[in-house]
Write an enzyme that holds these catalytic residues in place. Sequence first.
Site, mmCIF file in Angstrom:
data_model
loop_
_atom_site.group_PDB
_atom_site.id
_atom_site.type_symbol
_atom_site.label_atom_id
_atom_site.label_comp_id
_atom_site.label_asym_id
_atom_site.label_seq_id
_atom_site.Cartn_x
_atom_site.Cartn_y
_atom_site.Cartn_z
ATOM 1 N N SER A 179 0.814 -1.214 0.000
ATOM 2 C CA SER A 179 0.000 0.000 0.000
ATOM 3 C C SER A 179 0.849 1.266 0.000
ATOM 4 O O SER A 179 2.002 1.256 0.437
ATOM 5 C CB SER A 179 -0.905 0.036 1.239
ATOM 6 O OG SER A 179 -1.695 -1.114 1.299
HETATM 7 N N1 SAH Z 1 -0.335 -5.335 4.145
HETATM 8 C C1 SAH Z 1 0.374 -5.511 2.899
HETATM 9 C C2 SAH Z 1 -0.515 -5.153 1.722
HETATM 10 C C3 SAH Z 1 -0.622 -6.315 0.838
HETATM 11 S S1 SAH Z 1 -1.861 -6.282 -0.398
HETATM 12 C C4 SAH Z 1 1.695 -4.787 2.893
HETATM 13 O O1 SAH Z 1 1.983 -4.055 3.844
HETATM 14 O O2 SAH Z 1 2.465 -4.976 1.957
HETATM 15 C C5 SAH Z 1 -3.023 -7.438 0.260
HETATM 16 C C6 SAH Z 1 -2.530 -8.835 0.510
HETATM 17 O O3 SAH Z 1 -3.670 -9.583 0.972
HETATM 18 C C7 SAH Z 1 -2.028 -9.583 -0.718
HETATM 19 O O4 SAH Z 1 -0.715 -10.028 -0.481
HETATM 20 C C8 SAH Z 1 -3.005 -10.740 -0.896
HETATM 21 O O5 SAH Z 1 -2.402 -11.917 -1.366
HETATM 22 C C9 SAH Z 1 -3.523 -10.914 0.538
HETATM 23 N N2 SAH Z 1 -4.825 -11.588 0.666
HETATM 24 C C10 SAH Z 1 -5.908 -11.481 -0.139
HETATM 25 N N3 SAH Z 1 -6.913 -12.260 0.318
HETATM 26 C C11 SAH Z 1 -6.448 -12.860 1.456
HETATM 27 C C12 SAH Z 1 -7.026 -13.791 2.376
HETATM 28 N N4 SAH Z 1 -8.253 -14.273 2.222
HETATM 29 N N5 SAH Z 1 -6.270 -14.188 3.424
HETATM 30 C C13 SAH Z 1 -4.989 -13.738 3.588
HETATM 31 N N6 SAH Z 1 -4.399 -12.865 2.745
HETATM 32 C C14 SAH Z 1 -5.111 -12.427 1.686
#
Ligand code: SAH
Length: 231
Positions: A82
Amino acid sequence: MKNLVFILLTFLYFTISHTEQDKYQKDRHQMVANQIAARGINDKNTLKAMRNVQRHQLVPQEQVENAYEDRPLPIGHGQTISQPFIVGYMTEIINPRSGMKVLEIGTGSGYQAAVLAEIVDEVYTIEIVEPLYKTAKSNLNNLGYNNIKMKHADGFYGWEEHTPFDAIVVTAASEFIPPPLIEQLKEGGKMVIPVGAPFTAQHLMLVEKKKDGKWKTKNLLPVRFVPFTRN
Ligand code: SAH
């Protein structure tokens, strides 16, 4: 003699890696001043944590030079880290302090988890994409975050063994708030979650669980997150 060489090499290693890390310290401080504090984030814990976390060590090699820019960045597998402001906003809104136990859904790069881990006692984070889980695990270990526990799973179900959580941070957009997450939130606890269909208008929402176990939601701001996926 062998010992002396070892000590010298260790010293050299730490000096070089320290200089390397410091290369981005100025960028990081500017990011916090211009993108975070200037936009109204004033929680001291959040600002201090964002000044400390080496975001450039958590992004893919080809994104290192962009790590402190004012935008999200691709981290592979169609996912993104993000924009720093969003991380600051989501961190401040849960009012993080020492003593807290926080659950994050969507580890991604591990950046949000690291920011939380600078402040609270325990961070639990779940990632559904295995290679991202593995990379984040290794990067967070290298950075020395030993108060972050990770698992590769569908975050929809939360992390039952460590329940209840003082706060929950969801970083992928879901069409509805997963009921297990509300259950696993402590009474008086806060959850922040982007809600909305994939690639359409989404809203960042604050969920507050009251002392009687009932909960209320508040619309915070329009956002665009990658979708919450299911296995
Ligand atoms: N918090 C992260 C942002 C990552 S984007 C950072 O600081 O970089 C969102 C992430 O959520 C992705 O890596 C995606 O694979 C994950 N995601 C999506 N659905 C999910 C689920 N049901 N359970 C766990 N992770 C999930």
